[in-house]
Write a protein that holds these residues in place. Structure first.
Motif, PDB file in Angstrom:
ATOM      1  N   THR A 175      56.967  28.486  24.954  1.00 47.05           N
ATOM      2  CA  THR A 175      58.298  28.405  24.354  1.00 47.05           C
ATOM      3  C   THR A 175      59.385  28.231  25.411  1.00 47.05           C
ATOM      4  OG1 THR A 175      57.528  29.879  22.586  1.00 47.05           O
ATOM      5  CG2 THR A 175      59.904  29.537  22.768  1.00 47.05           C
ATOM      6  N   ILE A 176      59.278  28.981  26.488  1.00 41.69           N
ATOM      7  CA  ILE A 176      60.284  28.906  27.545  1.00 41.69           C
ATOM      8  C   ILE A 176      60.178  27.601  28.306  1.00 41.69           C
ATOM      9  CG2 ILE A 176      61.108  29.970  29.696  1.00 41.69           C
ATOM     10  CD1 ILE A 176      59.996  32.641  28.602  1.00 41.69           C
ATOM     11  N   GLY A 177      58.955  27.132  28.500  1.00 37.14           N
ATOM     12  CA  GLY A 177      58.726  25.939  29.314  1.00 37.14           C
ATOM     13  C   GLY A 177      59.235  24.671  28.661  1.00 37.14           C
ATOM     14  N   ASP A 178      59.639  23.732  29.495  1.00 42.89           N
ATOM     15  CA  ASP A 178      60.121  22.442  29.019  1.00 42.89           C
ATOM     16  C   ASP A 178      59.025  21.380  29.022  1.00 42.89           C
ATOM     17  OD1 ASP A 178      63.004  23.258  30.861  1.00 42.89           O
ATOM     18  OD2 ASP A 178      62.913  23.159  28.678  1.00 42.89           O
ATOM     19  N   ALA A 182      61.935  34.217  34.490  1.00 39.94           N
ATOM     20  CA  ALA A 182      63.234  33.806  35.024  1.00 39.94           C
ATOM     21  C   ALA A 182      63.066  33.181  36.398  1.00 39.94           C
ATOM     22  CB  ALA A 182      64.182  35.003  35.095  1.00 39.94           C
ATOM     23  N   ASP A 183      62.174  33.741  37.206  1.00 43.59           N
ATOM     24  CA  ASP A 183      61.912  33.201  38.534  1.00 43.59           C
ATOM     25  C   ASP A 183      61.167  31.876  38.452  1.00 43.59           C
ATOM     26  OD1 ASP A 183      61.657  33.540  41.561  1.00 43.59           O
ATOM     27  OD2 ASP A 183      59.542  33.397  40.977  1.00 43.59           O
ATOM     28  N   TYR A 184      60.161  31.821  37.598  1.00 42.12           N
ATOM     29  CA  TYR A 184      59.335  30.616  37.512  1.00 42.12           C
ATOM     30  C   TYR A 184      60.127  29.427  36.973  1.00 42.12           C
ATOM     31  CZ  TYR A 184      55.411  27.539  36.438  1.00 42.12           C
ATOM     32  OH  TYR A 184      54.566  26.458  36.384  1.00 42.12           O
ATOM     33  N   TYR A 185      60.927  29.665  35.934  1.00 43.52           N
ATOM     34  CA  TYR A 185      61.676  28.562  35.330  1.00 43.52           C
ATOM     35  C   TYR A 185      63.092  28.434  35.872  1.00 43.52           C
ATOM     36  CZ  TYR A 185      57.840  27.736  32.128  1.00 43.52           C
ATOM     37  OH  TYR A 185      56.604  27.427  31.598  1.00 43.52           O
ATOM     38  N   GLU A 186      63.459  29.338  36.765  1.00 43.90           N
ATOM     39  CA  GLU A 186      64.746  29.278  37.480  1.00 43.90           C
ATOM     40  C   GLU A 186      65.933  29.231  36.519  1.00 43.90           C
ATOM     41  OE1 GLU A 186      64.290  25.908  40.094  1.00 43.90           O
ATOM     42  OE2 GLU A 186      63.337  27.166  41.627  1.00 43.90           O
ATOM     43  N   ARG A 187      65.889  30.087  35.506  1.00 41.11           N
ATOM     44  CA  ARG A 187      67.022  30.242  34.588  1.00 41.11           C
ATOM     45  C   ARG A 187      66.890  31.583  33.876  1.00 41.11           C
ATOM     46  NH1 ARG A 187      65.051  28.840  29.474  1.00 41.11           N
ATOM     47  NH2 ARG A 187      63.322  27.333  29.466  1.00 41.11           N
ATOM     48  N   VAL A 234      64.875  33.245  18.030  1.00 40.17           N
ATOM     49  CA  VAL A 234      64.207  33.693  19.256  1.00 40.17           C
ATOM     50  C   VAL A 234      63.790  32.487  20.090  1.00 40.17           C
ATOM     51  CG1 VAL A 234      62.150  34.863  20.157  1.00 40.17           C
ATOM     52  CG2 VAL A 234      63.448  35.883  18.289  1.00 40.17           C
ATOM     53  N   THR A 235      63.302  31.452  19.423  1.00 40.23           N
ATOM     54  CA  THR A 235      62.922  30.226  20.137  1.00 40.23           C
ATOM     55  C   THR A 235      64.123  29.640  20.874  1.00 40.23           C
ATOM     56  OG1 THR A 235      61.196  29.720  18.515  1.00 40.23           O
ATOM     57  CG2 THR A 235      61.982  27.905  19.872  1.00 40.23           C
ATOM     58  N   LYS A 236      65.244  29.587  20.205  1.00 41.77           N
ATOM     59  CA  LYS A 236      66.471  29.054  20.816  1.00 41.77           C
ATOM     60  C   LYS A 236      66.928  29.927  21.979  1.00 41.77           C
ATOM     61  CE  LYS A 236      69.955  26.093  20.701  1.00 41.77           C
ATOM     62  NZ  LYS A 236      69.757  24.643  20.948  1.00 41.77           N
ATOM     63  N   ALA A 237      66.782  31.224  21.838  1.00 40.05           N
ATOM     64  CA  ALA A 237      67.192  32.138  22.905  1.00 40.05           C
ATOM     65  C   ALA A 237      66.320  31.941  24.142  1.00 40.05           C
ATOM     66  CB  ALA A 237      67.113  33.582  22.423  1.00 40.05           C
ATOM     67  N   LEU A 238      65.030  31.708  23.928  1.00 39.87           N
ATOM     68  CA  LEU A 238      64.115  31.538  25.046  1.00 39.87           C
ATOM     69  C   LEU A 238      64.265  30.195  25.727  1.00 39.87           C
ATOM     70  CD1 LEU A 238      60.896  33.131  23.479  1.00 39.87           C
ATOM     71  CD2 LEU A 238      62.263  34.088  25.373  1.00 39.87           C
ATOM     72  N   ASN A 239      64.628  29.174  24.939  1.00 40.53           N
ATOM     73  CA  ASN A 239      64.777  27.835  25.515  1.00 40.53           C
ATOM     74  C   ASN A 239      65.916  27.103  24.813  1.00 40.53           C
ATOM     75  OD1 ASN A 239      64.538  25.305  26.619  1.00 40.53           O
ATOM     76  ND2 ASN A 239      62.326  25.159  26.348  1.00 40.53           N
ATOM     77  N   PRO A 240      67.151  27.379  25.246  1.00 41.08           N
ATOM     78  CA  PRO A 240      68.323  26.784  24.581  1.00 41.08           C
ATOM     79  C   PRO A 240      68.320  25.269  24.569  1.00 41.08           C
ATOM     80  CG  PRO A 240      68.979  28.565  26.040  1.00 41.08           C
ATOM     81  CD  PRO A 240      67.536  28.305  26.313  1.00 41.08           C
ATOM     82  N   ALA A 241      67.736  24.644  25.583  1.00 40.51           N
ATOM     83  CA  ALA A 241      67.757  23.180  25.665  1.00 40.51           C
ATOM     84  C   ALA A 241      66.468  22.559  25.161  1.00 40.51           C
ATOM     85  CB  ALA A 241      67.986  22.758  27.119  1.00 40.51           C
ATOM     86  N   GLY A 242      65.565  23.354  24.631  1.00 38.29           N
ATOM     87  CA  GLY A 242      64.261  22.877  24.235  1.00 38.29           C
ATOM     88  C   GLY A 242      64.263  22.100  22.947  1.00 38.29           C
ATOM     89  N   THR A 243      63.119  21.468  22.678  1.00 33.01           N
ATOM     90  CA  THR A 243      62.972  20.659  21.463  1.00 33.01           C
ATOM     91  C   THR A 243      61.923  21.263  20.541  1.00 33.01           C
ATOM     92  OG1 THR A 243      61.331  19.260  22.591  1.00 33.01           O
ATOM     93  CG2 THR A 243      63.629  18.543  22.631  1.00 33.01           C
ATOM     94  N   HIS A 244      61.646  22.579  20.735  1.00 36.78           N
ATOM     95  CA  HIS A 244      60.598  23.235  19.929  1.00 36.78           C
ATOM     96  C   HIS A 244      61.003  23.288  18.463  1.00 36.78           C
ATOM     97  CE1 HIS A 244      58.519  24.532  23.542  1.00 36.78           C
ATOM     98  NE2 HIS A 244      59.682  24.904  24.018  1.00 36.78           N
TER      99      HIS A 244
END
Length: 208
Positions: free
Chosen positions: A30-33, A173-178, A198-208
């Motif tokens: 979820t966090i990953g792009d 936070a360290d791995y994805y640098e945000r 929750v999905t949006k919170a974990l990856n605001p710019a994501g397309t999940h």
């Protein structure tokens, strides 16, 4: 010195470990792009009655946690370890000698074996048979001296031995640098459904 024996004292029971590993896989996906850079995955159909959690950091280090009817086997590989079969051209003495016959075939799965050295890719190994309540390591295993993390378990299993939301948050936070919100981490670790918020919170710019 930190070794698999230390990890054995900190690991939870198999069902809790399974739920935690599934949560790590959900968080990473979820966090990953980009799926290519995801480290933690969970395969629910690895084999008949077998589920496998996998970690691969893309730098030559990996682990697998196999959940089978016979029990659970944890295999870790640190490519810089002095215990690596690449260094010794064989598995480190005592590392897997005591693995029960019901679980030892896992180590010889082609997915975790290197043809050029004809040995399992392993520097750390733990197991717990069904019906047992303790995690085990090789009883005759002697670790290399003067090495703070001889088998790589200290960093390989860091998120399995310290399962706190704060530790998980710091890692991602360290791995994805945000920044990664702690409340969203807690939500997923609790096994709650992954909601759009929750999905949006974990990856605001994501397309999940």
């Amino acid at each position: 010195m930190s070794t698999a024996r230390d990890a054995a004292a900190l690991l939870p029971a198999p069902e809790e470990l399974r739920a935690h590993l599934r949560a790590l896989a959900v968080l990473d996906a979820t966090i990953g792009d980009d799926p290519l850079f995801v480290c933690y995955t969970f395969d629910t159909a690895w084999g008949p009655g077998e589920e496998v959690a996998l970690m691969n950091n893309g730098s030559g280090d990996d682990f697998s946690v196999h959940f089978t009817p016979a029990g659970v086997l944890i295999r870790g590989f640190d490519h810089e370890s002095a215990m690596s079969p690449y260094v010794n051209e064989e598995v480190w003495p005592g590392l897997i000698d005591d693995v029960p016959a019901s679980l030892s075939p896992i180590l010889h799965d082609p997915a975790f074996r290197e043809e050029d050295i004809d040995a399992p890719r392993v520097t750390a190994c733990l197991w717990q048979e069904t019906g047992d309540t303790l995690w085990h390591t090789g009883t005759s295993l002697v670790f290399p001296a003067d090495n703070e993390d001889p088998d790589g378990s200290g960093f390989l299993f860091g998120l399995l031995t310290d399962r706190s939301p704060e530790a998980i948050q710091a890692y991602f936070a360290d791995y994805y640098e945000r920044p990664v919100p702690l409340d969203a981490i807690r939500h997923v670790l609790a096994g709650l459904p992954l909601t759009p918020a929750v999905t949006k919170a974990l990856n605001p710019a994501g397309t999940h």
